[in-house]
Scaffold this active site. Structure first.
Site, PDB file in Angstrom:
ATOM      1  N   TRP A  69       0.841  -1.151  -0.037  1.00 56.82           N
ATOM      2  CA  TRP A  69       0.011   0.067   0.001  1.00 56.82           C
ATOM      3  C   TRP A  69       0.987   1.342  -0.099  1.00 56.82           C
ATOM      4  CZ3 TRP A  69      -1.458  -4.644   2.080  1.00 56.82           C
ATOM      5  CH2 TRP A  69      -2.675  -5.049   1.812  1.00 56.82           C
TER       6      TRP A  69
ATOM      7  N   CYS B 111      -6.601  -5.252  -1.648  1.00 56.78           N
ATOM      8  CA  CYS B 111      -7.719  -5.926  -1.175  1.00 56.78           C
ATOM      9  C   CYS B 111      -8.569  -6.635  -2.438  1.00 56.78           C
ATOM     10  CB  CYS B 111      -8.722  -5.309  -0.384  1.00 56.78           C
ATOM     11  SG  CYS B 111      -9.541  -3.857  -1.215  1.00 56.78           S
TER      12      CYS B 111
ATOM     13  N   HIS C 219     -13.700  -1.861   0.961  1.00 56.11           N
ATOM     14  CA  HIS C 219     -12.677  -2.989   1.179  1.00 56.11           C
ATOM     15  C   HIS C 219     -13.367  -4.280   0.627  1.00 56.11           C
ATOM     16  CE1 HIS C 219      -9.949  -5.870   2.762  1.00 56.11           C
ATOM     17  NE2 HIS C 219     -10.696  -6.322   3.608  1.00 56.11           N
TER      18      HIS C 219
ATOM     19  N   ASP D 264     -11.736 -13.231   4.612  1.00 55.29           N
ATOM     20  CA  ASP D 264     -10.704 -12.302   3.925  1.00 55.29           C
ATOM     21  C   ASP D 264      -9.588 -12.493   4.052  1.00 55.29           C
ATOM     22  OD1 ASP D 264      -9.855  -9.781   3.188  1.00 55.29           O
ATOM     23  OD2 ASP D 264     -10.815  -8.713   4.639  1.00 55.29           O
TER      24      ASP D 264
ATOM     25  N   TYR E 287      -7.140   4.155  -0.075  1.00 52.21           N
ATOM     26  CA  TYR E 287      -8.468   3.853  -0.007  1.00 52.21           C
ATOM     27  C   TYR E 287      -8.528   2.970   1.329  1.00 52.21           C
ATOM     28  CZ  TYR E 287      -7.324  -1.099  -0.819  1.00 52.21           C
ATOM     29  OH  TYR E 287      -6.994  -2.491  -0.793  1.00 52.21           O
TER      30      TYR E 287
END
Length: 785
Positions: free
Chosen positions: A336, A372, A431, A454, A617
């Site tokens: 990220w 993600c 997400h 996840d 984000y």
């Protein structure tokens, strides 16, 4: 933290072992492999049972093991050349024949891609001609014998073995007896056709069979101590979960949903903000060449014990850990930072195929990079490939609770300014995770169905970066004490945002509670179309309903701050932020409207602090680009609209992935001391790639597509790369464009030859340092040749 099921690191024999030897990389292949390890150990407890089923096969051998794979000798059929013709004994009852050694000459797995086995098992879309089956469903094989089979004097059984040390009691060594009548829920075989030396068997498998690659062998013998021969089939058998089987725990009772969540190899993934929802096409490609092998390789590399692979709960939990490379050399490295110079930008991917192939071909070297939606896309591919119904799910305004408080905490100083170093909790613009479908016999009744899983590495679960499966029904009801990781997912979709102000003595007082801050427009692709389906009601009750408040209060009792809810304050001034149409576009000034309304019959005034920040984000702020204080005076029942402008010059050099921004408003009403607090996120929209097919779309006939893009920025885009891929159209590849000047247009023509008929999608994405999330798609109906 509520109690959970023992970790797969525990002593259950399923998953990772804390004291295990260093992992060994295993190359999984469905290609024929004649080599196998043989090991002699003590006899197991199933021999006495099998002696009754097949007495002649239980004559003493060089090894006395039965529970663990025996050392077997493959005896090929060799005709004996006699000087004189064989003499046959007279038949005493018309059914007896001279005892001649019985052995198998060849095994045909009937594994043709278009054959009955693959078609009935819904595996005909997989590339290649290996036998790919779904458990709990009968299949057929054909044997060529050295002579006709005599059911009165001969006996036969099959052996299926998976894993490095197949064991009968663990379900990894399956002994399949020959029976007269097949029964459900057990491994059995029956002769359904016999012509001369050829017999066709129908074989039943159980709905709890271990998923993975099996080696098949056939053992034959004649009566009264005749020789036992074992024939290795050579080809492997692949067993998958079966959502078409009522007794399989992944059973899904809807044809349209099975077609969507198991068989569909493309989909849509949603991103952006709740007011500016974007969609991109993703190629899952679970049936593409090499993907099944890559998924099976992933299971092997995870070190989940083969005996545990019958349970989709175990498999999903391990896959959640293995898709990320945070602590176990999984598939994808998360990044990220905005710097992807030594890998691929997450926004550039539009398919799982290249990622999984690269990981497999590199013998398990993690692929750079993912965020993600990439983690979710790859997870979806692996789950569908293995037969577990799955879908990608996007949650807008998704909270990240770092302290299991089940609240999202915002800390302000004495002047009502955010204290950034204390604001560890965050709210992501969006997400993406996955839902998978299965029964949950480990939970109270009513918690089967969709489960949240996840693979994005956010927080650890039992010491490993993974999340789920968490029952969506439990999340909706606030039953955060049910496994796995239900508190974390609940906070993502239904936590309250609590504002705290620092007092002069350094303590903090709760000043405001925002109950509708997170969990908006939870989205997935609709069944049978490319429309967006809103599934928010599956994850939470309607906002402001009594059921929703009961759910939140139930959950909060199990959090680390069960008493944080403040008494509601009088609220007669409202603040709202709106935008026109699709919202601001990148390369231009951003315009938003701040609406302040006085609901009382008395005047109100406030000093409203505004702060605009560039944001990843994920909700992490990069830096502030604009701050100002607005003094607002309202007459009774008056509403004012303030035009708020963020000039392009202030943000042009500050943007990060997704071009996301956050506007924070805070203040206090002078007359009532009511706290005003509001945060809104927005993104600067990027243009789409235009993709236009040219020519007739027909299998084997060349056609083309024209791709165009116009740079909306008053500056040069550097190092532009376009990626093109279409399942059944052409393999994924990169087109290096180079620099694109300000407001310039790029045009690329792609030539390709379709290889598969049907409705196909040509997916195109553009990547460069200055701009991401630029993509386009064209639907192409390919006709038969």
């Amino acid at each position: 933290m509520p109690s959970e099921r023992p970790s797969v690191r525990g002593v259950s024999g399923v998953g990772r072992y804390a004291g295990a030897a260093p992992p060994t990389r295993v190359q999984v292949s469905i290609n024929p492999n004649d080599g196998s390890k043989k090991e002699e150990v003590e006899e197991g407890g199933c021999r006495s049972w099998f002696r009754k089923m097949c007495p002649c096969c239980c004559e003493p051998q060089a090894s006395n093991s039965y529970d663990i794979t025996d050392k077997v000798e493959v005896v090929p059929f060799t005709p004996v050349a006699d000087k004189d013709p064989p003499k046959f004994l007279p038949l005493t009852n018309g059914n007896e024949m001279e005892e001649v050694k019985l052995c198998v000459r060849a095994v045909d797995l009937l594994s043709s891609q278009s054959g009955q086995n693959r078609t009935e098992h819904h595996t005909d879309a997989f590339h290649g001609d290996e036998l790919v089956l779904r458990r709990g469903q009968a299949f057929q094989i054909q044997l060529e014998l050295s002579r006709p089979y005599n059911q009165d004097t001969d006996s036969m059984h099959l052996d299926l073995k998976t894993g490095p040390l197949p064991i009968v009691s663990k379900g990894t060594h399956i002994i399949v007896p020959l029976v007269d009548d097949l029964e459900d829920d057990r491994w059995e075989a029956k002769i359904v056709e016999q012509i001369g030396n050829t017999v066709k068997l129908s074989v039943n498998s159980t709905p709890k069979a271990v998923v993975g690659v099996y080696a098949l062998s056939v053992t034959t013998c004649s009566a009264k101590g005749g020789d036992v021969t074992v024939h290795e089939a050579g080809k492997k058998v692949v067993m998958l979960f079966n959502p078409w089987c009522e007794d399989d725990s992944v059973f899904l009772d809807d044809d349209d949903e099975r077609n969507e969540y198991v068989l569909n190899d493309t989909g849509r993934i949603y991103y952006g903000t709740e007011k500016q929802i974007g969609a991109r096409t993703w190629n899952f490609g679970q049936f593409q060449e090499g993907i099944l092998e890559a998924c099976l390789f992933l299971l092997e590399k995870s070190e989940i014990a083969p005996a545990g692979r019958w349970d989709p709960i175990n498999v999903v939990r391990v896959i959640s850990a293995m898709i990320n490379a945070q602590d176990d050399y999984g598939v994808l490295i998360g990044n990220w930072s905005g710097d992807y110079s030594d890998g691929t930008s997450p926004a550039a991917w539009s398919s799982s195929v290249d990622i999984l192939k690269q990981y497999h071909e590199a013998d398990g070297t993690p692929v750079a990079y993912g965020q993600c939606w990439v983690f979710s896309g790859v997870t979806n591919t692996v789950l569908r490939c293995l037969g577990i119904p799955a879908r990608s799910v996007t949650n807008f305004q998704s909270a990240h609770d770092t302290d299991v408080s089940l609240t999202t905490d915002v800390y302000l100083d004495e002047e009502m300014e955010p204290i950034n170093h204390l604001n560890k909790d965050s709210v992501w613009n969006f997400h993406v995770w996955n839902d998978c479908w299965m029964a949950r016999p480990d939970l109270p009744p009513g918690h089967g169905g969709w489960q949240a899983v996840d693979s994005t590495p956010q927080e650890t679960s039992q010491g490993t970066f993974r999340c789920g499966p968490a029952s969506v029904n439990a999340i909706r009801a606030g039953q955060v004490f049910l496994k796995y990781d239900t508190p974390f997912v609940f906070a993502e979709v239904n936590s309250d945002k609590i504002y705290w102000q620092r007092n002069l003595d350094g303590t903090f007082a709760q000043i405001y509670s925002e109950k509708k801050a997170v969990g908006h427009f939870i989205s997935t692709k609709a069944v049978g179309s490319d429309e967006r389906a809103d599934i928010t009601k599956l994850y939470k009750h309607s906002e402001d309903s009594e059921e929703e408040r009961i759910s939140v209060e139930t959950a909060s009792r199990y959090g680390s701050k069960p008493d944080t809810y403040s008494v509601a304050l009088a609220e007669d001034v409202k603040v709202e932020v709106t935008m026109d149409g699709e919202g601001p576009h990148m390369g231009a000034d951003a315009h938003l409207s701040i609406k302040v309304k006085n609901l009382s019959s008395s005047p109100r005034s406030t000093a409203l602090h505004s702060q605009a920040s560039v944001m990843y984000y994920t909700g992490v702020l990069k830096g502030t680009v604009k701050k100002e204080t607005l003094t607002i005076h309202l007459l009774a029942d008056e509403e004012k609209t303030i035009d708020w402008v963020l000039p392009y010059q202030l943000y042009q050099d500050q943007l990060v992935d997704q071009a996301a921004m956050m506007l924070t408003l805070s203040g206090r009403v002078s007359e009532t001391q009511q706290v005003l607090a509001h945060q809104t996120t927005f993104r600067l929209r990027t243009p789409d790639l235009e993709v236009k097919p040219v020519g007739d779309a027909q299998v084997g006939k060349e056609m083309s597509a024209k791709i165009s893009f116009t740079n909306p920025l008053p500056r040069t885009l550097q190092g532009v790369v376009i990626r093109v891929e279409g399942l059944g159209l052409q393999k994924g590849h990169k087109v290096v464009v180079g620099d694109v000047g300000a407001n310039s247009t790029v045009r690329v023509t792609e030539h390709f030859v379709p290889t598969q008929p049907g409705l196909k999608k040509l997916v195109v994405s553009l990547d460069c340092k200055q701009m991401s999330q630029v993509h386009g798609v064209a639907d192409i109906l390919v006709l038969e040749a």
